[in-house]
Design an enzyme around this catalytic site. Structure first.
Site, PDB file in Angstrom:
ATOM      1  N   ASP A 161      -3.379 -12.680   5.237  1.00 19.66           N
ATOM      2  CA  ASP A 161      -4.668 -12.057   4.944  1.00 19.66           C
ATOM      3  C   ASP A 161      -5.271 -11.578   6.269  1.00 19.66           C
ATOM      4  O   ASP A 161      -5.582 -12.390   7.143  1.00 19.66           O
ATOM      5  CB  ASP A 161      -5.578 -13.077   4.255  1.00 19.66           C
ATOM      6  CG  ASP A 161      -6.908 -12.473   3.862  1.00 19.66           C
ATOM      7  OD1 ASP A 161      -7.265 -11.389   4.402  1.00 19.66           O
ATOM      8  OD2 ASP A 161      -7.595 -13.075   3.029  1.00 19.66           O
ATOM      9  N   THR A 186      -8.350   7.459  10.451  1.00 25.69           N
ATOM     10  CA  THR A 186      -8.768   8.393   9.410  1.00 25.69           C
ATOM     11  C   THR A 186      -9.680   9.503   9.939  1.00 25.69           C
ATOM     12  O   THR A 186     -10.372   9.328  10.944  1.00 25.69           O
ATOM     13  CB  THR A 186      -9.520   7.586   8.322  1.00 25.69           C
ATOM     14  OG1 THR A 186     -10.214   8.480   7.467  1.00 25.69           O
ATOM     15  CG2 THR A 186     -10.543   6.632   8.910  1.00 25.69           C
ATOM     16  N   ALA A 191      -5.080  -1.723   5.530  1.00 26.13           N
ATOM     17  CA  ALA A 191      -6.474  -1.446   5.886  1.00 26.13           C
ATOM     18  C   ALA A 191      -7.363  -1.756   4.693  1.00 26.13           C
ATOM     19  O   ALA A 191      -6.881  -1.826   3.561  1.00 26.13           O
ATOM     20  CB  ALA A 191      -6.645   0.031   6.265  1.00 26.13           C
ATOM     21  N   GLY A 221       0.831  -1.206   0.000  1.00 27.07           N
ATOM     22  CA  GLY A 221       0.000   0.000   0.000  1.00 27.07           C
ATOM     23  C   GLY A 221       0.867   1.258   0.000  1.00 27.07           C
ATOM     24  O   GLY A 221       2.094   1.184   0.086  1.00 27.07           O
ATOM     25  N   TYR A 239     -16.905   2.403   5.864  1.00 29.48           N
ATOM     26  CA  TYR A 239     -15.443   2.491   6.029  1.00 29.48           C
ATOM     27  C   TYR A 239     -15.110   3.226   7.331  1.00 29.48           C
ATOM     28  O   TYR A 239     -14.347   2.723   8.161  1.00 29.48           O
ATOM     29  CB  TYR A 239     -14.818   3.211   4.824  1.00 29.48           C
ATOM     30  CG  TYR A 239     -13.388   3.653   5.033  1.00 29.48           C
ATOM     31  CD1 TYR A 239     -12.347   2.727   5.068  1.00 29.48           C
ATOM     32  CD2 TYR A 239     -13.066   5.007   5.199  1.00 29.48           C
ATOM     33  CE1 TYR A 239     -11.036   3.139   5.268  1.00 29.48           C
ATOM     34  CE2 TYR A 239     -11.761   5.420   5.397  1.00 29.48           C
ATOM     35  CZ  TYR A 239     -10.751   4.483   5.428  1.00 29.48           C
ATOM     36  OH  TYR A 239      -9.444   4.888   5.630  1.00 29.48           O
TER      37      TYR A 239
HETATM   38  N1  LIG Z   1      -5.547   6.810   1.490  1.00 31.65           N
HETATM   39  C1  LIG Z   1      -6.086   7.800   2.201  1.00 31.65           C
HETATM   40  O1  LIG Z   1      -6.457   8.841   1.661  1.00 31.65           O
HETATM   41  C2  LIG Z   1      -6.212   7.681   3.700  1.00 31.65           C
HETATM   42  C3  LIG Z   1      -6.820   8.731   4.418  1.00 31.65           C
HETATM   43  C4  LIG Z   1      -6.940   8.627   5.797  1.00 31.65           C
HETATM   44  C5  LIG Z   1      -6.453   7.512   6.453  1.00 31.65           C
HETATM   45  N2  LIG Z   1      -5.887   6.498   5.745  1.00 31.65           N
HETATM   46  C6  LIG Z   1      -5.403   5.319   6.474  1.00 31.65           C
HETATM   47  O2  LIG Z   1      -4.006   5.254   6.284  1.00 31.65           O
HETATM   48  C7  LIG Z   1      -3.586   3.884   6.265  1.00 31.65           C
HETATM   49  C8  LIG Z   1      -2.766   3.614   5.023  1.00 31.65           C
HETATM   50  O3  LIG Z   1      -3.557   3.890   3.879  1.00 31.65           O
HETATM   51  P1  LIG Z   1      -2.973   3.737   2.398  1.00 31.65           P
HETATM   52  O4  LIG Z   1      -3.372   4.947   1.652  1.00 31.65           O
HETATM   53  O5  LIG Z   1      -1.547   3.334   2.442  1.00 31.65           O
HETATM   54  O6  LIG Z   1      -3.891   2.529   1.881  1.00 31.65           O
HETATM   55  P2  LIG Z   1      -3.693   1.625   0.593  1.00 31.65           P
HETATM   56  O7  LIG Z   1      -2.710   2.221  -0.345  1.00 31.65           O
HETATM   57  O8  LIG Z   1      -5.069   1.303   0.110  1.00 31.65           O
HETATM   58  O9  LIG Z   1      -3.028   0.313   1.182  1.00 31.65           O
HETATM   59  C9  LIG Z   1      -3.755  -0.556   2.010  1.00 31.65           C
HETATM   60  C10 LIG Z   1      -3.024  -1.882   2.010  1.00 31.65           C
HETATM   61  O10 LIG Z   1      -3.784  -2.778   2.845  1.00 31.65           O
HETATM   62  C11 LIG Z   1      -3.743  -4.044   2.233  1.00 31.65           C
HETATM   63  N3  LIG Z   1      -4.869  -4.894   2.561  1.00 31.65           N
HETATM   64  C12 LIG Z   1      -6.179  -4.695   2.277  1.00 31.65           C
HETATM   65  N4  LIG Z   1      -6.891  -5.759   2.648  1.00 31.65           N
HETATM   66  C13 LIG Z   1      -6.004  -6.662   3.166  1.00 31.65           C
HETATM   67  C14 LIG Z   1      -6.139  -7.961   3.711  1.00 31.65           C
HETATM   68  N5  LIG Z   1      -7.314  -8.583   3.791  1.00 31.65           N
HETATM   69  N6  LIG Z   1      -5.024  -8.573   4.160  1.00 31.65           N
HETATM   70  C15 LIG Z   1      -3.816  -7.985   4.078  1.00 31.65           C
HETATM   71  N7  LIG Z   1      -3.629  -6.760   3.566  1.00 31.65           N
HETATM   72  C16 LIG Z   1      -4.720  -6.109   3.108  1.00 31.65           C
HETATM   73  C17 LIG Z   1      -3.799  -3.770   0.739  1.00 31.65           C
HETATM   74  O11 LIG Z   1      -3.298  -4.891   0.088  1.00 31.65           O
HETATM   75  P3  LIG Z   1      -3.329  -5.049  -1.513  1.00 31.65           P
HETATM   76  O12 LIG Z   1      -2.206  -4.178  -1.988  1.00 31.65           O
HETATM   77  O13 LIG Z   1      -3.097  -6.489  -1.730  1.00 31.65           O
HETATM   78  O14 LIG Z   1      -4.685  -4.572  -1.943  1.00 31.65           O
HETATM   79  C18 LIG Z   1      -2.932  -2.522   0.612  1.00 31.65           C
HETATM   80  O15 LIG Z   1      -1.597  -2.842   0.310  1.00 31.65           O
HETATM   81  C19 LIG Z   1      -4.863   3.065   6.413  1.00 31.65           C
HETATM   82  O16 LIG Z   1      -5.068   2.729   7.754  1.00 31.65           O
HETATM   83  C20 LIG Z   1      -5.973   4.015   5.957  1.00 31.65           C
HETATM   84  O17 LIG Z   1      -7.204   3.696   6.548  1.00 31.65           O
HETATM   85  C21 LIG Z   1      -5.744   6.565   4.382  1.00 31.65           C
END
Ligand SMILES: NC(=O)c1ccc[n+]([C@@H]2O[C@H](COP(=O)([O-])OP(=O)(O)OC[C@H]3O[C@@H](n4cnc5c(N)ncnc54)[C@H](OP(=O)(O)O)[C@@H]3O)[C@@H](O)[C@H]2O)c1
Length: 321
Positions: free
Chosen positions: A39, A104, A63, A10, A128
């Site tokens: 997973d 978040t 996540a 991610g 979410y």
């Molecule tokens: N993105 C935003 O704008 C945002 C905003 C506020 C807070 N956040 C929080 O910040 C954190 C990081 O977000 P990010 O942007 O880095 O998210 P991201 O790019 O969507 O990465 C999430 C990662 O979680 C993995 N994942 C999902 N389901 C899974 C499962 N069942 N088992 C194992 N791994 C799994 C995904 O794997 P795959 O690569 O295989 O899909 C992905 O690599 C999270 O806690 C998110 O809630 C994000």
């Protein structure tokens, strides 16, 4: 020390890999784990991995982040965003480990007119946000029920993350190559957060200058850069930076049309106000960087524009948008 990083594929997980590699933590064993290795919707898989790797520091950058799809995949969203963090917290209190978890702005309903404090009541709008709020509550509950002075947790709430992966800025730059005008929401407020910036601030919080775990007050922290903006302003800013960097775009900032969120309905409701007050982490970063690490303090004080500009310039330079 054993460090276990979930979410290696991610945006934030990739940023951790790069920041941890830069810090040359040769003396530590670092395990980067993606969905294929564990997973997070499978409780046994998590327990087995924890037993095998025995982490002293768990970084949960994984996540379920598909905000609109979550409205349909409720059980899956809760399994990953609420149950998995609860299992990580149970391990941490049992073994005296440190848990770094991410949450978040979507835990709030966005109706407050000023920035949200860590102590403000959660009131998520969609699945979410509800599943992420349940994850926060689960961690707090486990730590409260099983006090262990060796164990500690930080839940870092962040917003509008961009890094190596799909995100708003990349979408805007792609659309800017294809279209001469674009409508973008101008009445939702928040702060764009660079994934490498967040990884770096997080590590400053949990590791001291000798790369050993430091102790900090367990709890909620808001981790975003300084300032605030809207999606519309962020789009205009990103397009202008890309043009200045020589990108071949059809779109010009003056052809970006500001619209209200009501004109762009999506399956999941979003908070109108995603501003997060930085008071808790501000106090901690001030204490950490006092005298010893001015660079970290300067990084913490950065406003959102500088890292967004660096990011856009890098995308243009390497033709990655
Ligand atoms: N993105 C935003 O704008 C945002 C905003 C506020 C807070 N956040 C929080 O910040 C954190 C990081 O977000 P990010 O942007 O880095 O998210 P991201 O790019 O969507 O990465 C999430 C990662 O979680 C993995 N994942 C999902 N389901 C899974 C499962 N069942 N088992 C194992 N791994 C799994 C995904 O794997 P795959 O690569 O295989 O899909 C992905 O690599 C999270 O806690 C998110 O809630 C994000």
């Amino acid at each position: 020390m054993n460090i276990l990083v979930f979410g290696k594929d991610g945006q934030l997980g990739k940023a951790f890999q790069s920041v941890l590699t830069d810090q040359k933590l040769g003396e530590h064993r670092i395990h980067y784990v993606g969905r294929a290795q564990c997973d997070l919707s499978n409780a046994d898989a998590i327990t087995n991995l924890l037993r095998e790797t025995k982490p002293n520091l768990i970084i949960n950058a994984a996540a379920y982040t598909a905000v609109d799809q979550a409205e349909q995949e409720i059980d899956l969203a809760y399994a990953i965003n609420a149950n998995a963090p609860a299992i990580l917290a149970q391990y941490a209190v049992k073994e005296g480990a440190t848990l770094l978890h991410y949450s978040t702005d979507y835990v709030f309903d966005g109706t407050k007119t000023t920035a949200y404090f860590e102590s403000d009541a959660r009131n998520p709008l969609g699945v979410y946000g509800k599943s992420k709020a349940a994850g926060e509550e689960a961690i707090e509950k486990v730590f409260a029920a099983h006090p262990n002075p060796q164990a500690q947790f930080a839940i870092l709430r962040t917003s509008w993350v961009y890094g190596d992966g799909g995100n708003f800025i990349r979408t805007i730059l792609r659309l800017a190559r294809e279209r001469e005008s674009l409508k973008v929401i101008a009445n939702q407020y928040g702060v764009p957060t660079s994934a490498p910036w967040l990884a770096s601030i997080s590590l400053a919080m949990v590791l001291d200058e000798n790369h050993q775990l430091r102790s900090f007050p367990s709890g909620l922290y808001h981790a975003i850069p300084q300032g605030e903006t809207t999606w519309y302003e962020l789009a205009c800013f990103s397009v202008q930076v890309a043009l200045d960097a020589g990108a071949d775009l059809k779109l010009r900032p003056d052809r970006i049309i500001a619209i209200p969120a009501s004109e762009y309905p999506l399956p999941a409701p979003r908070p109108m106000n995603s501003r997060l007050a930085r008071s808790a982490l501000d106090a901690l970063m001030n204490q950490i960087s006092k005298g010893s690490d001015v660079t970290k303090w300067q990084q913490w004080q950065q406003s959102w524009q500088e890292p967004v500009a660096d990011y856009v310039q890098d995308l243009v330079l390497h033709k990655r948008s």
